[in-house]
Design a protein around this motif. Sequence first.
Motif, short mmCIF file in Angstrom:
data_model
loop_
_atom_site.label_atom_id
_atom_site.label_comp_id
_atom_site.label_asym_id
_atom_site.label_seq_id
_atom_site.Cartn_x
_atom_site.Cartn_y
_atom_site.Cartn_z
N VAL A 171 20.03 13.33 15.05
CA VAL A 171 20.29 13.96 13.76
C VAL A 171 21.26 13.08 12.99
CG1 VAL A 171 21.24 15.97 12.56
CG2 VAL A 171 19.87 16.28 14.64
N ALA A 172 20.94 12.79 11.73
CA ALA A 172 21.80 11.97 10.88
C ALA A 172 22.51 12.88 9.88
CB ALA A 172 20.98 10.92 10.14
N LEU A 173 23.84 12.80 9.87
CA LEU A 173 24.68 13.56 8.95
C LEU A 173 25.54 12.60 8.14
CD1 LEU A 173 26.13 16.30 11.38
CD2 LEU A 173 24.12 16.49 9.93
N VAL A 238 23.65 15.26 0.52
CA VAL A 238 22.74 16.24 -0.08
C VAL A 238 21.66 16.70 0.90
CG1 VAL A 238 23.13 15.38 -2.40
CG2 VAL A 238 21.24 14.44 -1.05
N GLY A 239 21.70 16.21 2.13
CA GLY A 239 20.72 16.63 3.11
C GLY A 239 20.96 15.94 4.44
N ILE A 240 20.23 16.39 5.45
CA ILE A 240 20.29 15.77 6.78
C ILE A 240 18.87 15.41 7.19
CG2 ILE A 240 22.37 17.03 7.39
CD1 ILE A 240 20.72 18.94 9.01
N MET A 241 18.73 14.53 8.18
CA MET A 241 17.41 14.06 8.57
C MET A 241 17.38 13.80 10.07
SD MET A 241 17.57 10.05 7.27
CE MET A 241 16.30 9.36 8.36
N LEU A 242 16.17 13.71 10.60
CA LEU A 242 15.98 13.23 11.96
C LEU A 242 15.93 11.70 11.92
CD1 LEU A 242 13.34 15.64 13.54
CD2 LEU A 242 15.83 15.69 13.74
N TYR A 243 16.56 11.08 12.90
CA TYR A 243 16.67 9.62 12.95
C TYR A 243 16.10 9.15 14.28
CZ TYR A 243 18.85 5.01 12.31
OH TYR A 243 19.07 3.66 12.14
N PRO A 244 14.93 8.49 14.28
CA PRO A 244 14.36 8.01 15.54
C PRO A 244 15.22 6.89 16.14
CG PRO A 244 12.73 8.01 13.75
CD PRO A 244 14.07 8.18 13.12
N SER A 245 15.49 6.98 17.42
CA SER A 245 16.36 5.99 18.06
C SER A 245 15.75 4.60 18.04
CB SER A 245 16.66 6.42 19.50
OG SER A 245 15.47 6.45 20.28
N ILE A 246 14.43 4.50 17.86
CA ILE A 246 13.80 3.18 17.85
C ILE A 246 14.31 2.34 16.69
CG2 ILE A 246 11.80 3.81 16.39
CD1 ILE A 246 10.07 2.10 18.26
N PRO A 254 26.71 2.64 7.38
CA PRO A 254 28.03 2.93 7.96
C PRO A 254 28.61 4.27 7.52
CG PRO A 254 28.20 1.28 6.21
CD PRO A 254 26.73 1.49 6.47
N ASP A 255 28.04 4.86 6.44
CA ASP A 255 28.57 6.13 5.96
C ASP A 255 27.75 7.33 6.42
OD1 ASP A 255 26.48 5.25 4.43
OD2 ASP A 255 27.48 5.51 2.49
N ILE A 256 26.94 7.15 7.48
CA ILE A 256 26.28 8.29 8.10
C ILE A 256 26.60 8.27 9.60
CG2 ILE A 256 24.42 8.20 6.40
CD1 ILE A 256 22.54 7.28 8.57
N ARG A 257 26.45 9.41 10.24
CA ARG A 257 26.72 9.53 11.66
C ARG A 257 25.46 10.02 12.37
NH1 ARG A 257 30.08 6.94 10.07
NH2 ARG A 257 32.35 7.22 10.04
N LEU A 258 25.20 9.45 13.54
CA LEU A 258 24.04 9.82 14.35
C LEU A 258 24.53 10.62 15.55
CD1 LEU A 258 22.12 6.41 14.32
CD2 LEU A 258 21.89 8.33 12.75
N LEU A 259 23.99 11.83 15.70
CA LEU A 259 24.41 12.71 16.78
C LEU A 259 23.19 13.19 17.56
CD1 LEU A 259 26.31 13.37 14.08
CD2 LEU A 259 27.46 14.84 15.74
#
Length: 295
Positions: A171-173, A238-246, A254-259
Amino acid sequence: MLEVWSLKVLAEVGRLGSFSAAAEELSMTQPAVSRQIALLERHTGVRLFDRLPRGVRPTDAGRAALEQAEEVLKGMRLFETRLRAFAGAQAGRVRVSAFPSAATRYLPERFRTFAARHPEVELSMTVRSGAHDACAELLDGEVDIALLTAWDDASAPGIAVTPLHEDELLVALSAAHPLAHGDRVRLRDLADEPWIDGTHPDCLGPVAQLTSALGRAPRISHFCDDWNGRQGLVAAGVGIMLYPSIAGHSSARPDIRLLRPSPPLPSRAVLAATLPPAGRAATVSAFLATLTAPA
C-alpha cells in the motif's frame, strides 16, 4: 480442398456480420466476398449465413465453421511465426512486451544482466497498458516474450507460460499521511480512504479480496493509467494505491511510503509467455533463462 484465404474471408464476415464490411477490411469487392462464401457453402453442402435485410447472421453450421476456422487461422499464424523465429534476421534480437510496473525496475535490470553477457543481441521493450492481447502479439510474431500476471488469460494454444516472480502487493501512502509510519498498515483503517485505480494489470486487481480486507468496497476517487501520475496523486495526499513490489522500493517517489497491508493481500504471479521451446530462437531462450535466474 479449402484454402486458407477462404477461411479468412469466412472469419471476417462472421466477425463483422456483413459482406460489405468484410470486403472493405480485406480490400476486396462485395461481390467477390459474396462469391467466396457461396463457394464455401457449395463445397460444404450447408448454408453458413442467413442473408438479412442488413448484413448476415451465421447459421448453426456457420457458427461451427467460424469456430473451427479461427482455430485453423491461429494455427497458421503460429506456423509462420515459429518459422520466422529461426530466420537470421530475428536471431540476433529479443523483443519483450511488459506492463508498466514490470518495466520500471525488474525488466531493465534483466536487460542489463543479459546485455553484459550477450552484447551482440539487440534488446527492445514495449510497455503496454490496459487490456491487451499479448498472446496474439506472440502468435503474430510482433514480440518474442510477453510479461503477464496471473490475472491475465494466457491459455492460448501454442503459447508456453513460465512462472517468474511472486509479486507482493503493498500500500502506498503519502509521507504526510497519519498512518505512514512503521512498515505495516491495517487495511480496516483505510476503509474510508479514497483509492486510485489504474489500468490492468497495475490496478486494484481482484476487488473482492480488497473489499473483504477493508470491510467495504474501495472508494475509487481517481483513475490514472500513468505510473508516475498515480504516485503523484498519492504524494499529494489525495488518494492511496496498491504498489506492486516488482516495481521496486527504489522506484517509489521519496514523498510516499510503502507499507505491507494487514492482512496481506494475495500475491500475483508474474509470468513470461513465449512460443514453445521448439519454436523460438536460441537468443529468446537465453533471455528467458535470465528472467528465471535468481535476481
